[in-house]
Design an enzyme around this catalytic site. Structure first.
Site, PDB file in Angstrom:
ATOM      1  N   GLY A   1      -9.676   4.204  -6.043  1.00 23.73           N
ATOM      2  CA  GLY A   1      -8.365   3.576  -6.198  1.00 23.73           C
ATOM      3  C   GLY A   1      -7.317   4.197  -5.309  1.00 23.73           C
ATOM      4  N   VAL A   2      -6.135   4.333  -5.865  1.00 23.21           N
ATOM      5  CA  VAL A   2      -5.011   4.843  -5.080  1.00 23.21           C
ATOM      6  C   VAL A   2      -5.244   6.302  -4.677  1.00 23.21           C
ATOM      7  CG1 VAL A   2      -3.547   5.531  -7.047  1.00 23.21           C
ATOM      8  CG2 VAL A   2      -2.498   4.768  -4.904  1.00 23.21           C
ATOM      9  N   ASP A   3      -5.935   7.037  -5.506  1.00 24.02           N
ATOM     10  CA  ASP A   3      -6.258   8.441  -5.219  1.00 24.02           C
ATOM     11  C   ASP A   3      -7.089   8.540  -3.929  1.00 24.02           C
ATOM     12  OD1 ASP A   3      -6.575  11.174  -5.580  1.00 24.02           O
ATOM     13  OD2 ASP A   3      -7.875  11.010  -7.334  1.00 24.02           O
TER      14      ASP A   3
ATOM     15  N   THR B   1      -3.288   2.000 -14.676  1.00 25.72           N
ATOM     16  CA  THR B   1      -3.600   0.585 -14.925  1.00 25.72           C
ATOM     17  C   THR B   1      -4.799   0.073 -14.130  1.00 25.72           C
ATOM     18  OG1 THR B   1      -2.113  -0.288 -13.217  1.00 25.72           O
ATOM     19  CG2 THR B   1      -1.162   0.113 -15.404  1.00 25.72           C
ATOM     20  N   GLY B   2      -5.466   0.960 -13.392  1.00 28.07           N
ATOM     21  CA  GLY B   2      -6.665   0.566 -12.667  1.00 28.07           C
ATOM     22  C   GLY B   2      -7.904   0.978 -13.454  1.00 28.07           C
ATOM     23  N   VAL B   3      -8.651   1.894 -12.887  1.00 21.17           N
ATOM     24  CA  VAL B   3      -9.893   2.370 -13.507  1.00 21.17           C
ATOM     25  C   VAL B   3      -9.639   2.939 -14.908  1.00 21.17           C
ATOM     26  CG1 VAL B   3     -11.708   4.137 -13.291  1.00 21.17           C
ATOM     27  CG2 VAL B   3     -11.033   2.792 -11.311  1.00 21.17           C
ATOM     28  N   TYR B   4      -8.479   3.512 -15.140  1.00 22.80           N
ATOM     29  CA  TYR B   4      -8.194   4.130 -16.451  1.00 22.80           C
ATOM     30  C   TYR B   4      -7.885   3.106 -17.546  1.00 22.80           C
ATOM     31  CZ  TYR B   4      -8.399   9.021 -14.881  1.00 22.80           C
ATOM     32  OH  TYR B   4      -8.817  10.258 -14.426  1.00 22.80           O
TER      33      TYR B   4
ATOM     34  N   ASP C   1       0.862  -1.183   0.000  1.00 26.58           N
ATOM     35  CA  ASP C   1       0.000   0.000   0.000  1.00 26.58           C
ATOM     36  C   ASP C   1       0.900   1.236   0.000  1.00 26.58           C
ATOM     37  OD1 ASP C   1      -1.740   2.081   0.546  1.00 26.58           O
ATOM     38  OD2 ASP C   1      -2.462   1.224   2.445  1.00 26.58           O
TER      39      ASP C   1
ATOM     40  N   ASN D   1      -6.975  12.198 -10.890  1.00 27.61           N
ATOM     41  CA  ASN D   1      -7.706  12.595 -12.107  1.00 27.61           C
ATOM     42  C   ASN D   1      -7.513  14.100 -12.290  1.00 27.61           C
ATOM     43  OD1 ASN D   1      -9.893  14.059 -10.738  1.00 27.61           O
ATOM     44  ND2 ASN D   1     -10.499  12.021 -10.022  1.00 27.61           N
TER      45      ASN D   1
HETATM   46  P1  ADP Z   1      -5.980   4.994 -12.554  1.00 27.42           P
HETATM   47  O1  ADP Z   1      -7.265   5.764 -12.549  1.00 27.42           O
HETATM   48  O2  ADP Z   1      -4.775   5.852 -12.904  1.00 27.42           O
HETATM   49  O3  ADP Z   1      -6.074   3.732 -13.342  1.00 27.42           O
HETATM   50  P2  ADP Z   1      -6.244   3.474 -10.038  1.00 27.42           P
HETATM   51  O4  ADP Z   1      -6.102   4.001  -8.664  1.00 27.42           O
HETATM   52  O5  ADP Z   1      -7.584   2.967 -10.465  1.00 27.42           O
HETATM   53  O6  ADP Z   1      -5.724   4.656 -11.003  1.00 27.42           O
HETATM   54  O7  ADP Z   1      -5.179   2.331 -10.278  1.00 27.42           O
HETATM   55  C1  ADP Z   1      -3.802   2.561 -10.472  1.00 27.42           C
HETATM   56  C2  ADP Z   1      -3.036   1.420  -9.831  1.00 27.42           C
HETATM   57  O8  ADP Z   1      -2.924   1.655  -8.435  1.00 27.42           O
HETATM   58  C3  ADP Z   1      -3.686   0.057  -9.988  1.00 27.42           C
HETATM   59  O9  ADP Z   1      -2.659  -0.892 -10.306  1.00 27.42           O
HETATM   60  C4  ADP Z   1      -4.248  -0.230  -8.600  1.00 27.42           C
HETATM   61  O10 ADP Z   1      -4.309  -1.616  -8.314  1.00 27.42           O
HETATM   62  C5  ADP Z   1      -3.208   0.458  -7.742  1.00 27.42           C
HETATM   63  N1  ADP Z   1      -3.576   0.804  -6.363  1.00 27.42           N
HETATM   64  C6  ADP Z   1      -4.803   0.987  -5.826  1.00 27.42           C
HETATM   65  N2  ADP Z   1      -4.701   1.322  -4.515  1.00 27.42           N
HETATM   66  C7  ADP Z   1      -3.362   1.332  -4.229  1.00 27.42           C
HETATM   67  C8  ADP Z   1      -2.597   1.567  -3.046  1.00 27.42           C
HETATM   68  N3  ADP Z   1      -3.179   1.881  -1.869  1.00 27.42           N
HETATM   69  N4  ADP Z   1      -1.237   1.497  -3.128  1.00 27.42           N
HETATM   70  C9  ADP Z   1      -0.619   1.193  -4.303  1.00 27.42           C
HETATM   71  N5  ADP Z   1      -1.298   0.949  -5.443  1.00 27.42           N
HETATM   72  C10 ADP Z   1      -2.647   1.014  -5.412  1.00 27.42           C
END
Ligand code: ADP
Length: 186
Positions: free
Chosen positions: A45-47, A131-134, A23, A37
């Site tokens: 997600g990470v944001d 690589t997540g929602v985007y 994390d 964003n």
């Molecule tokens: P984006 O909208 O840029 O795709 P996301 O947050 O949906 O951003 O995903 C980006 C990456 O961050 C993904 O690989 C997701 O699994 C990862 N992620 C989500 N939460 C965390 C966290 N707490 N620490 C590290 N990576 C994370």
């Protein structure tokens, strides 16, 4: 690639490059990068995780920034985070690959590192931006991330520790493979 390849440490230029699963909000580095964003006003997600861990002052601060275009980056304090700063960058939304996504993703890494350098920060952690929602394909993103980081650390001296903080073993393995493909050995 098996799980025992991760975590892994590589050396490039004068820098130590690490691949880990974890994390990003838990890391006590000079900066962690947020895959934000373009509003910079938080999201999932990470944001979302970074805003929750940093506390409400981060959103108050981000409101003053007026957003951030795709491919650019902005520096804020880390507030309640263990990291001293957050570098918010806006990755591209995957649209099939023909809309400049590769170049924009590489630019996120370059601009984040350039901000770190300008602020004289020595250590920085990246999530797998976009690589997540985007929807950016993870196997295509990891080599772009590795190449951008290596270009930077081989040319610029201040950032001496870069962490790829992956959220799954699969993502970590992709980053590990991408660094090895660039000629690095753990
Ligand atoms: P984006 O909208 O840029 O795709 P996301 O947050 O949906 O951003 O995903 C980006 C990456 O961050 C993904 O690989 C997701 O699994 C990862 N992620 C989500 N939460 C965390 C966290 N707490 N620490 C590290 N990576 C994370």
């Amino acid at each position: 690639m098996s799980a025992d390849h991760v975590p892994a440490v590589f050396q490039a230029g004068g820098a130590r490059i690490e691949v880990m699963v974890g994390d990003i909000t838990a890391l006590a580095l000079d900066a962690i990068v947020n895959a934000a964003n373009s509003t910079l006003l938080g999201g999932g997600g990470v944001d979302g995780a970074i805003h929750r861990a940093a506390g409400p002052e981060l959103l108050v601060h981000c409101r003053t920034l007026g957003g951030c275009p795709t491919g650019e980056a902005r520096l804020t304090p880390g507030f309640q985070l263990k990291a001293r700063h957050v570098i918010h960058t806006v990755g591209p939304v995957w649209q099939g690959g023909g809309a400049g996504e590769d170049g924009l993703l590489a630019r996120c890494y370059r601009e984040s590192l350039a901000l770190a350098e300008a602020a004289r920060l020595g250590s920085i952690a990246f999530p797998a931006i976009s690589t997540g929602v985007y929807g950016f394909p993870a196997e295509r993103a990891a080599p772009l991330a590795a190449a951008a980081v290596l270009d930077h650390v081989r040319a610029r001296p201040l950032v001496t520790r870069v962490v790829f903080c992956c959220f799954s073993q699969g993502s970590a393995n992709l980053h590990h493979a991408a660094l090895r493909a660039q000629g690095l050995k753990p």
